[in-house]
Design a protein around this motif. Structure first.
Motif, PDB file in Angstrom:
ATOM      1  N   PHE A  17      -5.656   4.033   2.578  1.00 32.97           N
ATOM      2  CA  PHE A  17      -6.375   3.157   1.650  1.00 32.97           C
ATOM      3  C   PHE A  17      -7.238   3.934   0.665  1.00 32.97           C
ATOM      4  CE2 PHE A  17      -9.916   0.368   0.368  1.00 32.97           C
ATOM      5  CZ  PHE A  17      -9.165  -0.534  -0.370  1.00 32.97           C
ATOM      6  N   ALA A  18      -7.849   5.026   1.127  1.00 33.32           N
ATOM      7  CA  ALA A  18      -8.737   5.805   0.233  1.00 33.32           C
ATOM      8  C   ALA A  18      -7.940   6.320  -0.971  1.00 33.32           C
ATOM      9  CB  ALA A  18      -9.374   6.955   1.002  1.00 33.32           C
ATOM     10  N   ARG A  19      -6.744   6.834  -0.669  1.00 29.14           N
ATOM     11  CA  ARG A  19      -5.887   7.353  -1.736  1.00 29.14           C
ATOM     12  C   ARG A  19      -5.417   6.206  -2.648  1.00 29.14           C
ATOM     13  NH1 ARG A  19      -0.623   7.547  -1.693  1.00 29.14           N
ATOM     14  NH2 ARG A  19       0.529   8.930  -3.098  1.00 29.14           N
ATOM     15  N   ASP A  20      -4.989   5.088  -2.041  1.00 24.02           N
ATOM     16  CA  ASP A  20      -4.542   3.929  -2.828  1.00 24.02           C
ATOM     17  C   ASP A  20      -5.654   3.449  -3.755  1.00 24.02           C
ATOM     18  OD1 ASP A  20      -2.103   3.940  -1.565  1.00 24.02           O
ATOM     19  OD2 ASP A  20      -2.544   2.273  -0.207  1.00 24.02           O
ATOM     20  N   ARG A  21      -6.848   3.385  -3.208  1.00 19.31           N
ATOM     21  CA  ARG A  21      -8.000   2.900  -3.970  1.00 19.31           C
ATOM     22  C   ARG A  21      -8.260   3.785  -5.188  1.00 19.31           C
ATOM     23  NH1 ARG A  21     -13.514   0.881  -1.392  1.00 19.31           N
ATOM     24  NH2 ARG A  21     -14.695   0.690  -3.323  1.00 19.31           N
ATOM     25  N   GLY A  69       0.806  -1.208   0.000  1.00 14.65           N
ATOM     26  CA  GLY A  69       0.000   0.000   0.000  1.00 14.65           C
ATOM     27  C   GLY A  69       0.843   1.264   0.000  1.00 14.65           C
ATOM     28  N   PHE A  70       0.182   2.424   0.260  1.00 11.14           N
ATOM     29  CA  PHE A  70       0.805   3.743   0.202  1.00 11.14           C
ATOM     30  C   PHE A  70       1.519   3.889  -1.146  1.00 11.14           C
ATOM     31  CE2 PHE A  70       2.962   7.520   1.956  1.00 11.14           C
ATOM     32  CZ  PHE A  70       1.871   8.078   2.602  1.00 11.14           C
ATOM     33  N   LEU A  71       0.738   3.702  -2.189  1.00 12.78           N
ATOM     34  CA  LEU A  71       1.269   3.588  -3.553  1.00 12.78           C
ATOM     35  C   LEU A  71       2.039   4.823  -3.988  1.00 12.78           C
ATOM     36  CD1 LEU A  71      -1.867   2.006  -5.306  1.00 12.78           C
ATOM     37  CD2 LEU A  71       0.051   0.846  -4.166  1.00 12.78           C
ATOM     38  N   HIS A  72       3.177   4.609  -4.605  1.00 16.31           N
ATOM     39  CA  HIS A  72       3.936   5.704  -5.192  1.00 16.31           C
ATOM     40  C   HIS A  72       4.158   5.406  -6.678  1.00 16.31           C
ATOM     41  CE1 HIS A  72       7.370   3.045  -5.086  1.00 16.31           C
ATOM     42  NE2 HIS A  72       7.327   2.963  -3.762  1.00 16.31           N
ATOM     43  N   GLU A  73       4.894   6.300  -7.335  1.00 21.59           N
ATOM     44  CA  GLU A  73       5.054   6.207  -8.780  1.00 21.59           C
ATOM     45  C   GLU A  73       5.631   4.858  -9.229  1.00 21.59           C
ATOM     46  OE1 GLU A  73       6.488   9.902 -10.132  1.00 21.59           O
ATOM     47  OE2 GLU A  73       6.599   9.251 -12.253  1.00 21.59           O
ATOM     48  N   SER A  89       3.897  -0.607  13.200  1.00 20.18           N
ATOM     49  CA  SER A  89       2.707   0.219  13.466  1.00 20.18           C
ATOM     50  C   SER A  89       2.800   1.593  12.813  1.00 20.18           C
ATOM     51  CB  SER A  89       2.484   0.363  14.970  1.00 20.18           C
ATOM     52  OG  SER A  89       3.581   1.052  15.531  1.00 20.18           O
ATOM     53  N   SER A  90       4.045   2.062  12.560  1.00 24.93           N
ATOM     54  CA  SER A  90       4.153   3.395  11.956  1.00 24.93           C
ATOM     55  C   SER A  90       4.246   3.327  10.431  1.00 24.93           C
ATOM     56  CB  SER A  90       5.376   4.121  12.527  1.00 24.93           C
ATOM     57  OG  SER A  90       6.555   3.509  12.043  1.00 24.93           O
ATOM     58  N   TYR A  91       4.086   2.135   9.852  1.00 28.74           N
ATOM     59  CA  TYR A  91       4.137   2.030   8.390  1.00 28.74           C
ATOM     60  C   TYR A  91       2.973   2.838   7.805  1.00 28.74           C
ATOM     61  CZ  TYR A  91       5.314   0.147   3.860  1.00 28.74           C
ATOM     62  OH  TYR A  91       5.719   0.024   2.553  1.00 28.74           O
ATOM     63  N   PRO A  92       3.249   3.733   6.832  1.00 28.82           N
ATOM     64  CA  PRO A  92       2.188   4.643   6.381  1.00 28.82           C
ATOM     65  C   PRO A  92       1.048   3.927   5.677  1.00 28.82           C
ATOM     66  CG  PRO A  92       4.104   4.793   4.943  1.00 28.82           C
ATOM     67  CD  PRO A  92       4.507   3.930   6.093  1.00 28.82           C
ATOM     68  N   LYS A  93      -0.197   4.415   5.920  1.00 29.45           N
ATOM     69  CA  LYS A  93      -1.375   3.832   5.300  1.00 29.45           C
ATOM     70  C   LYS A  93      -2.307   4.921   4.792  1.00 29.45           C
ATOM     71  CE  LYS A  93      -1.760  -0.380   8.045  1.00 29.45           C
ATOM     72  NZ  LYS A  93      -2.568  -1.280   8.837  1.00 29.45           N
TER      73      LYS A  93
END
Lengths: 282, 282
Positions: free
Chosen positions: B75-79, B31-35, B69-73
């Motif tokens: 989902f709305a943006r990823d979706r 997740g936390f999609l990038h280019e 636990s601090s891994y960025p999330k």
């Protein structure tokens, strides 16, 4: 019937068959087929469009004290039996084909190994799950058939398939028995006449144990003593183990409940026999 | 676009799609999609009938000192990004769905781990191959897409797929770069202006190294010194490593030949950057 020796051709053949909507039943073996294998093949034949059999003596599942080179082989006989029982494809690879280089990734069993026959065969089940992970990907069956006689292997394979979501249904096939209940085995010929007459007590004691559980006995120690008593009374066999576990997790139970396995191994003069019963209480 | 949270529904959906002859392209992510991810998705979209994306932050690949636990999330943006780039199905399971009980069988990487970034992350790649074995069975892709930026992960995944004959083609996708050659990374924003101006030397030094190899240099130590010299001359970055290995086996070479990877990691004041070049000599 086709015999295919290479991974690439086998996998492509199976992908092709699947793409035409054919269901694939699969029986993995180390060859030297006996009646147990043939029962698996017959069941696979009944339930699928295509039946694949593999014959591969897997060096990874032999321990350092177990003699891989003396494992019996008779491919011509296996081939004839397979054809007679309706096998469509035999996958028959060499060791070099299956293990050309050391594996960069290994598959290891963490659970269910230190009980029953696994206790005396460290590493054996690592070899089993490693070769099955390969074979399942190569053959891509819808269903794979395993005998309940080797219940520990069956439980471990069910663990592998469930934990890693292989899209395969594992079909357990009941142990084939003689008319008097003795589980069929190539080892039975090593029983002397007196022992052969006594040997049905193994299965009788399992069934009697099931009866007393169904009548209310829930203490595993009492059931084990009951079985040991029957075997000692009715045979000269030396008990190797009588054990009761939850199934398929193979955990000890303080009180009998749910799905269980009662398993035993008994040594006669020239043959060590195993048998088991898997059933659900209540 | 469909979002599926359960293994059972995802696997059945994919089996159904495959049975109608559709090809499936798959991009596994945390997740936390990038280019970089979007490039993989675009490539999968070009080459397949159906594109599946998984979003799962896999606890097994985090070490004890790494903060899961601090891994960025988001989902709305990823979706939204996935939908915009033509993803058909997002597999978005919970940790409880993926690891409901301890695994009875484990998958472990035996090779290629003690080099590059893996040296400082023991157990990391065991977590990667474990989750990918599950995900590959659930998604059942024809092709799975991985960036070459994380070349060690790509090499290990190729090992997993080759060793166990997963019927999947692993497609390596080139690192996306800025116009000046700097590999795109979410970490680049942490470079101060002066460092940002220096950072293209990483890729320049890799390309210059490739040139001297093509002109005949075959001594890996000399190539490594050459790269170190360029980076020290043109930046304030502190070199973490510059390494050359065979690819995909990641073995040290006495003499450069065949397919190789040149990989480096350089620490700037607030960002550690990695880059690599994979190519075949001669």
């Amino acid at each position: 019937m086709k015999v295919i020796p290479t991974i690439r051709e086998m996998q492509q053949t199976m992908i092709q068959a699947k793409s035409t909507g054919k269901s694939i039943g699969y029986v993995p073996t180390m060859g030297f087929l006996h009646e147990g294998h043939l029962t698996l093949i017959d069941k696979a034949r009944e339930e699928n469009d295509l039946v694949a059999l593999s014959i591969f003596v897997n060096p990874l599942q032999f321990g350092p004290t177990e003699d891989l080179s003396s494992y019996p082989k008779d491919f011509a006989r296996d081939r004839a039996l397979a054809e007679k029982h309706g096998v469509d494809i035999i996958f028959y690879p060499s060791v070099e084909e299956m293990y050309p280089v050391p594996l960069s990734v290994t598959v290891n069993v963490k659970d269910r190994t230190d009980v029953l026959c696994g206790k005396s065969r460290p590493g054996h089940f690592d070899g089993v799950v490693t070769v099955l992970t390969k074979l399942f990907h190569i053959v891509q069956p819808n269903k794979a058939y395993f005998g309940t006689k080797d219940a520990q292997q069956l439980a471990i394979v069910e663990g592998l398939v469930n934990d890693f979501h292989f899209p395969i249904e594992i079909v357990p096939v009941e142990t084939v028995r003689e008319e008097d209940g003795l589980a069929k085995s190539s080892r039975n010929v090593n029983l002397i006449l007196e022992e052969r007459e006594q040997a049905p007590v193994l299965y009788e004691s399992l069934q009697a144990a099931k009866s007393i559980i169904e009548e209310g006995e829930r203490n595993p120690e009492k059931v084990i003593s009951f079985i040991q008593g029957l075997i000692r009374e009715k045979s000269n066999g030396v008990i190797d183990y009588v054990q009761i576990y939850s199934y398929p997790n193979l955990k000890e139970l303080e009180r009998l409940e749910g799905r269980i396995i009662i398993a035993l191994a008994v040594k006669f003069s020239k043959a060590r026999l195993i048998d088991n019963l898997i059933f659900t209480i209540g």
